[in-house]
Each structure stands twice: as structure tokens, then as C-alpha cells.
Design a protein around this motif. Sequence first.
Motif, PDB file in Angstrom:
ATOM      1  N   UNK A  63      25.226   8.090 -10.145  1.00  0.00           N
ATOM      2  CA  UNK A  63      24.615   6.966  -9.430  1.00  0.00           C
ATOM      3  C   UNK A  63      23.435   7.457  -8.574  1.00  0.00           C
ATOM      4  N   UNK A  64      22.359   6.670  -8.617  1.00  0.00           N
ATOM      5  CA  UNK A  64      21.169   6.926  -7.814  1.00  0.00           C
ATOM      6  C   UNK A  64      20.978   5.776  -6.820  1.00  0.00           C
ATOM      7  N   UNK A  65      20.275   6.027  -5.754  1.00  0.00           N
ATOM      8  CA  UNK A  65      20.071   5.009  -4.717  1.00  0.00           C
ATOM      9  C   UNK A  65      18.593   4.939  -4.331  1.00  0.00           C
ATOM     10  N   UNK A  66      18.077   3.732  -4.248  1.00  0.00           N
ATOM     11  CA  UNK A  66      16.678   3.521  -3.860  1.00  0.00           C
ATOM     12  C   UNK A  66      16.609   2.436  -2.788  1.00  0.00           C
ATOM     13  N   UNK A  67      15.775   2.676  -1.787  1.00  0.00           N
ATOM     14  CA  UNK A  67      15.532   1.663  -0.761  1.00  0.00           C
ATOM     15  C   UNK A  67      14.323   0.841  -1.214  1.00  0.00           C
ATOM     16  N   UNK A  68      14.597  -0.180  -2.023  1.00  0.00           N
ATOM     17  CA  UNK A  68      13.546  -0.937  -2.695  1.00  0.00           C
ATOM     18  C   UNK A  68      12.613  -1.623  -1.706  1.00  0.00           C
ATOM     19  N   UNK A  69      13.146  -2.015  -0.551  1.00  0.00           N
ATOM     20  CA  UNK A  69      12.286  -2.645   0.449  1.00  0.00           C
ATOM     21  C   UNK A  69      11.143  -1.727   0.864  1.00  0.00           C
ATOM     22  N   UNK A  70      11.382  -0.410   0.807  1.00  0.00           N
ATOM     23  CA  UNK A  70      10.361   0.567   1.161  1.00  0.00           C
ATOM     24  C   UNK A  70       9.775   1.264  -0.062  1.00  0.00           C
ATOM     25  N   UNK A  71      10.544   1.289  -1.164  1.00  0.00           N
ATOM     26  CA  UNK A  71      10.195   2.065  -2.372  1.00  0.00           C
ATOM     27  C   UNK A  71      10.397   1.171  -3.604  1.00  0.00           C
TER      28      UNK A  71
ATOM     29  N   UNK B 145       0.818  -1.214   0.000  1.00  0.00           N
ATOM     30  CA  UNK B 145       0.000   0.000   0.000  1.00  0.00           C
ATOM     31  C   UNK B 145       0.850   1.261   0.000  1.00  0.00           C
ATOM     32  N   UNK B 146       2.073   1.159   0.508  1.00  0.00           N
ATOM     33  CA  UNK B 146       2.940   2.336   0.591  1.00  0.00           C
ATOM     34  C   UNK B 146       3.607   2.669  -0.750  1.00  0.00           C
ATOM     35  N   UNK B 147       3.480   1.807  -1.749  1.00  0.00           N
ATOM     36  CA  UNK B 147       4.139   2.044  -3.034  1.00  0.00           C
ATOM     37  C   UNK B 147       3.586   3.298  -3.706  1.00  0.00           C
ATOM     38  N   UNK B 148       4.489   4.039  -4.358  1.00  0.00           N
ATOM     39  CA  UNK B 148       4.100   5.252  -5.081  1.00  0.00           C
ATOM     40  C   UNK B 148       4.300   5.031  -6.577  1.00  0.00           C
ATOM     41  N   UNK B 149       3.496   5.718  -7.353  1.00  0.00           N
ATOM     42  CA  UNK B 149       3.691   5.710  -8.794  1.00  0.00           C
ATOM     43  C   UNK B 149       4.729   6.769  -9.135  1.00  0.00           C
ATOM     44  N   UNK B 150       5.815   6.419  -9.797  1.00  0.00           N
ATOM     45  CA  UNK B 150       6.859   7.405 -10.098  1.00  0.00           C
ATOM     46  C   UNK B 150       6.325   8.587 -10.900  1.00  0.00           C
ATOM     47  N   UNK B 151       7.103   9.642 -10.903  1.00  0.00           N
ATOM     48  CA  UNK B 151       6.720  10.854 -11.630  1.00  0.00           C
ATOM     49  C   UNK B 151       6.589  10.570 -13.118  1.00  0.00           C
ATOM     50  N   UNK B 152       5.842  11.402 -13.803  1.00  0.00           N
ATOM     51  CA  UNK B 152       5.631  11.272 -15.241  1.00  0.00           C
ATOM     52  C   UNK B 152       6.974  11.296 -15.967  1.00  0.00           C
TER      53      UNK B 152
ATOM     54  N   UNK C  14      11.137   2.723  -7.326  1.00  0.00           N
ATOM     55  CA  UNK C  14      12.232   3.667  -7.578  1.00  0.00           C
ATOM     56  C   UNK C  14      11.713   5.101  -7.722  1.00  0.00           C
ATOM     57  N   UNK C  15      10.878   5.498  -6.799  1.00  0.00           N
ATOM     58  CA  UNK C  15      10.269   6.830  -6.867  1.00  0.00           C
ATOM     59  C   UNK C  15      11.112   7.904  -6.202  1.00  0.00           C
ATOM     60  N   UNK C  16      11.880   7.519  -5.169  1.00  0.00           N
ATOM     61  CA  UNK C  16      12.607   8.509  -4.380  1.00  0.00           C
ATOM     62  C   UNK C  16      14.085   8.149  -4.338  1.00  0.00           C
TER      63      UNK C  16
END
Length: 786
Positions: free
Chosen positions: A538-546, A277-284, A549-551
Motif C-alpha cells: 500500500x502507498x499513501x498520497x496527500x492528494x490535496x497537496x500532491x 502551481x505546487x503540482x509536480x510531474x511524477x518520475x519517468x 501522486x508524486x510522493x
Amino acid sequence: MAIVEYEPGSAFPGRIGRTAAESSPAWPAPTRAREGAPNVLLFVLDDVGYGQLGCFGGLVDTPNIDRVAGNGLRYANMHTTSLCSPSRACILTGRNHHSSGVACVMEAAIGYPGYDGRMPFENGMLPETLLEHGYNTFAVGKWHLSPSEENTAAGPFHRWPLGRGFERYYGFLGGETNQWYPDLVQDNASIQQPALPEDGYHLSADLADQAIRLVLDAHVNAPEKPFFLYYSTGCGHAPHHAPKDWIERYRGRFDAGWDAYRQTVFARQKEMGLLPETAQLPAHDPDVPPWDGLSDDEHRLYARMMEVYAAFLSYTDHHFGRLLDTLERIGELDNTLIMIVSDNGASSEGGPTGSVNEMYFFNQVPASLEENLAKIDDLGGPHAYNHYAWGWTWAGDTPFRRWKSETYRGGTTDPFIVSWPERITARGGIRRQYAHLIDLMPTVLDALDLSPARTIRGVTQSPLEGVSFAHTFEDADAPTRHTTQYFEMFAHRAIDHDGWRAVCPWPGPSFTEAAKKGRRFGSPTTPEILDELETTAWELYHIAMDPTESVNVAAEHPAKLRELITLWWAEAGKYQVLPLDGSLTERIRAERPKISRPRTRYTYYPELSVIPFANAPSPYNRPYSIEADVDIPPEGAEGVLFAQGGSAGGQVLYVKDGQLHYVHNYVGRDLMQVDSTDGVSPGRHKLRFEFEPTGAPDIGQGKGTPGRAQLYVDEVLVGNAELPHTTPIVFGIEGASIGYDFGEPVLDDYAPPFEFTGTIHEVTVDLSGDLIQDDEAMVQRLMAQQ
């Protein structure tokens, strides 16, 4: 008397006397599978994104794939390499793609161990192992795992399907094929398609027919013998082809556009439990225009493109359902381990506006809305080679960002389904454990209680690099055993490790952002650029929470980012990932070793099989000639002398209405023709076409060199025309044929195969540049007559 059997290679247990009456026989035991061993069906889709199948929240009707999912498990966290050949290498070997020398597609192999496209035999394939355990092994559909230079009737055949453990094969060896006019191979030989589109032919139906036939032939002769079927459809790779009545079923279904599609599918995926439920849809995505800002004409065109794609996928699903029904009819469905997966995310090869001809993309030819609109009614049919626009690519990869050939999750995270009713009791369940395509082979072997082969045909085998996830079949909470996985494609890089993900995009996070730095997809990487990327990109994402790859949290966790970057380089050294190469055109056009010595002169005979496109002459941007040595009978003759390519791009030299003709088909857009001014009389003649460049190519704008096209009969100039431009890189995926036009015609002036009715002694294609010296006065006279 019971038959006595013994293990081949062990001592003979019978008795050998002076005569048969004094002796007792014994037989070498045949290889048999263990009693009750399951069948294995691996169904590989092509360019199907995470958000396209119905059972993954997509808006395309796939009732038969959904049926398998409802009878088994959906894996929400399966990963691929982001491109077709590499993913297939992972599936069939259980090793990473660079470990198998398949960094990229076979057509872009270059001379480094991780990139050369020569899959080593120490990386044995799943069918090679199962064959030794009493399985029938069949492959149907796309192969794309043998070097393009070896896909000819001269072989060698040791990297074709029958050389890698499959007993029977029916399909196409390259990366794609025309669904109406496929380039077919059966076992080790090129064959003609069994029917034509006007007779109802389509490759999806043909592949299902062949798969069913292979299964039934084996079953009725040895009912207890299990099979492994690698069923690798051409869907949904371009060209997107489907019967018109299937396309009409979707009319109006996508009129709301790709933004609405993405929102709807994202909500469905959450409802299904595929996303937290916490998943976000990435920006356009910056490369995709908002649907609401498009014109009515654009809405109409783009919606139709998606209707065609959806019909293609649904039609393929329908024929897959016929195979499932066959297995149910013969009582084998419940004891068949079925795995369904896509090889990568949805494809962006249609460009920002989509295309009526995917060859635009490979020749760097810009598409136009006006041109696409003019051919809207052809989409999906035999007269188009279409691909949808980037907006649908992005929508098809919902909930992720980006797409095929990039290592964001839109390119590397794909739908995966497992079903085995006799052994997997869960129905319709979801599994969230991390997995990668290299895990499929170890999982199958584990499920079948088999060990990896130590040797195959005398070759000591390398260790599997994947791990089994069979322990998750009955335990949704079982721990993930695959904790680290690197990614690289065209220098676009990523790494997953313990719930974190680092990504280094190349040429940039989007094409729009890359263009601001003067970079584009296919741009080479230099040491200076790499140094810059290592410190800034390089970009970093906390996939367990995100998971989407939105943030980007690189600024908040610099130590974690450094840890993952260091880990990526360690994995790169371990698995032959270096050197990094972001180029595209340079890799496609690179010289590669061939079985025959380098040559500029090709002599062909009318009895030949089709010459595969990768081994056909490359006449691009150079002077060349085509000459046919023929006999014309007293009543005259007509037909094709030499054809290369098809309606998506190609060339043909032919005789019709008593005259000699040559046509250059520039990416299906321009038909440039030169005709003889006089008829060809009966008797033996040399019928010749020559191309003489008169300017430089403009590859960046998709234009090959302009030049003079000329026809000769017995070295007498009989036709002349100026070609303002030519095909710069590749005609298309159809090969070349002598004495007829194989499959799809180069133009509509004749119906294939349009076989030549005279006698062809030989046809010579000469790329040396040795041309006939013309009388300029004759040239001017002929120019005035054209």
C-alpha cells in the motif's frame, strides 16, 4: 370544446350516458415533460486520457469539444473506474460498478454478485427515469453493458439498450469495433453497414449522421419534447482508424516524442489552472523508454502512431461538431445540458512497442519493431488494427502516472465538461470539487428538478450511491459532497478520502517492477500474495497537496494509511467488491451461462444475421470441423461458405476458381492456407474442413496448438497442410457469417462480402473432435503436392 384529461389510473372525469349525445369525453393524459425542460446530451469518449483534449492542455485539436468547454465548465477532479463497461454502468445507473455486477468488462464476467455482468433491474438507468418524465431517449454508439452471451439474435433483449429505457439505438454492443467495418445493431437487430470504406464510410461519421437524424425526427414531430441522447463514440479505443487526409494534418506534430509532449502538456495544464502551481510531474515511468534513447526508426514509427490517434480523435470531434451545429440550427443548443467525459485513462493495450494489430495483446503475441515498421503506411487504414505504444499512453494521461485498468490517477482521473448556456452562466470556468461517474445521474436529475424513481416497471429501486454536484455549477467554492470513493480493477486497488489517497498496485507499481517478483498483468492473486500486499504494497498520497501522486508518504503517516486501508475493506464489503481476482486470461476464458444448453455442434443457415463473436464457436486449441452442405450449379460457383473474424485474425472456408480453400489468419501476421487439389464439380456436395491438433499450445508466447488442416469433398480428402501454430485465445471482434464475409475480410484474396453464388443448405461447425479417419498414404501424397 377543450380536451379534458385525467391521470391514468384515476377516476374517469367525463360522463358516460346511454349514447354519445348524452356523454362527455375525457382522455388519459399523455406523459409530458415540464415546460421548458432541457435536453440532455451525454457524450462519452473511450480511452481518452486527461492530457489529450485541447481544453485539458492536450496537443490534439478538438475545437468542438473545446467550444463546449469554453461555453461551460471543466471539472479537474472527475474520477472513473479505469475501465469501460464499469464506467458506463456508473454513468447510467448512479451506482458503483460492483453494485451493478460490472467489476470488469462484460467479456470477463465471473460468477460472483459484483462480477457477473448481469446488471440488476433495481439499479435503474437514467433513460428509464427520464422516459417516465416525458423525454425521448436515444442511444448511439458503444453499449458494452449487456452480457456477451446475450448479444445474439436470440436475445434476451432486456439488457440491450431498448430494454433499459432507450427508445431508439444505433451502434455496436461490444467493447470495440472496426471503424471501417463495424458490427452494427439498430434497435434490436444486426444490420449491414450503409457503405464501404472505399465509398468514404467511417463509423464516426455514421454515428453523427444517426444522432442528427434521431434528434431531427423527434424535433419536427414534437418540438417541445426534450430528448436524452447518450452519444458514445468508439473513439479513441483501438483500432485507431482515421481517414488518411486527417492523419496527414498531423505529420511531424509529435516528432519531439512523448517526454516532450508530457512536459509541454503539464505546463499548459498549469497555465490553464487545472493544476496548482505546487503540482509536480511524477518520475519517468519505468515501463516507458526515454524518447532520446530510441532509434530513428523507432521515432518515425511511434510518432506516426500518435499522428493516427490524434487524427482519429480530431475526426470524431469534427463530427460531434456537426451535432452541435444541428442543435444550434433548430434552436436547442442553449437549452441542452451537455456533459462530455471519457470512460477511463489512455489505453496501454498496444504494448511497449505499439501494434499494427491490437489482437496481439489479447492473444499474448509479442509485437516487433520490424513488423510494425513494415506496415507503417497501413496505420489508421482498413488494413490495420493499430494501437499506439505505452509511451503515448503515459503521455496521454499527463499529469498523472500510469493508465487504463489501473487505479493510479492515470487510469481513474479523466476530463469532464459541462455546458448549459441557459442555466450555467459561468463560461470557461474550472471546478475542482471531487466527483465520480456515479455522480452524473444524480446531478442530471437534480439539475432537471427530478427525483430518482422509486420503482421502474414494478421493480423497487435501490438508492443512488452517487451525489449531485449541480450545486457547483454556479459556485466555484461550493464544498465537495463526495468525500469517499473506493477503486478496484483486476485486484489493483485505491481509495480516496478527504484529500488523501491510498493505492495498492497489482501486479506492481509498474510492469517492470512486477516482473522482478515474477508477476505480470493478469497474474492471479492468492491468499499468500494478498497477505503480502496488505503489509508491504500500500502507498499513501496527500492528494490535496500532491494531486499527481508524486510522493509516497506512507512511511511518514502510518496511522493515516491504516485508516484508509481499513476504510477500503469496509467499502469493499458494502459494495460487493470481493473476492479479489487479478487474473485476466482465466476470466476471459471462464465458462458463463448461455441461453442455449452447452453444445459442441452448431448448425447455421445462410439466411442468418451475423453471429456475434462472443457467441461464435470457439475452435481454439482443439480438434474441430466446418462442413457446408451445398449445391453447385452447372456453371460453377464461388464465394464464402463460413467466415469468422477478420483481417486482425480469423478463419474462412470458401470456393474460388472452382477450388475449395481454407485460410487461418493468425493475428494478421500469418496467413496459413490449404487448397483442394481438384475442382469442385457441379451438384450437391459436402465441403468440409478439419483441424487435427498435433502438439501443445504455448499460450504464454501467443501460440495456439499446431495441427493438420485438411479439406474434403464428400469425405474424400482433397487437401492437406500443416499449421505450425494457430490463434490461441480469440480471433478478433468480428463475428461469424454464413454465405458471405461480414465486414472486414479475413484475407485480401477476395472483396467482401463475396457472397456464395451456389446454394447453401446448412453449415455445421463441430467442436466435438469427431474427425474423419484418413488414409495416411493419401495424406503423404497431398502433402507432396502442397
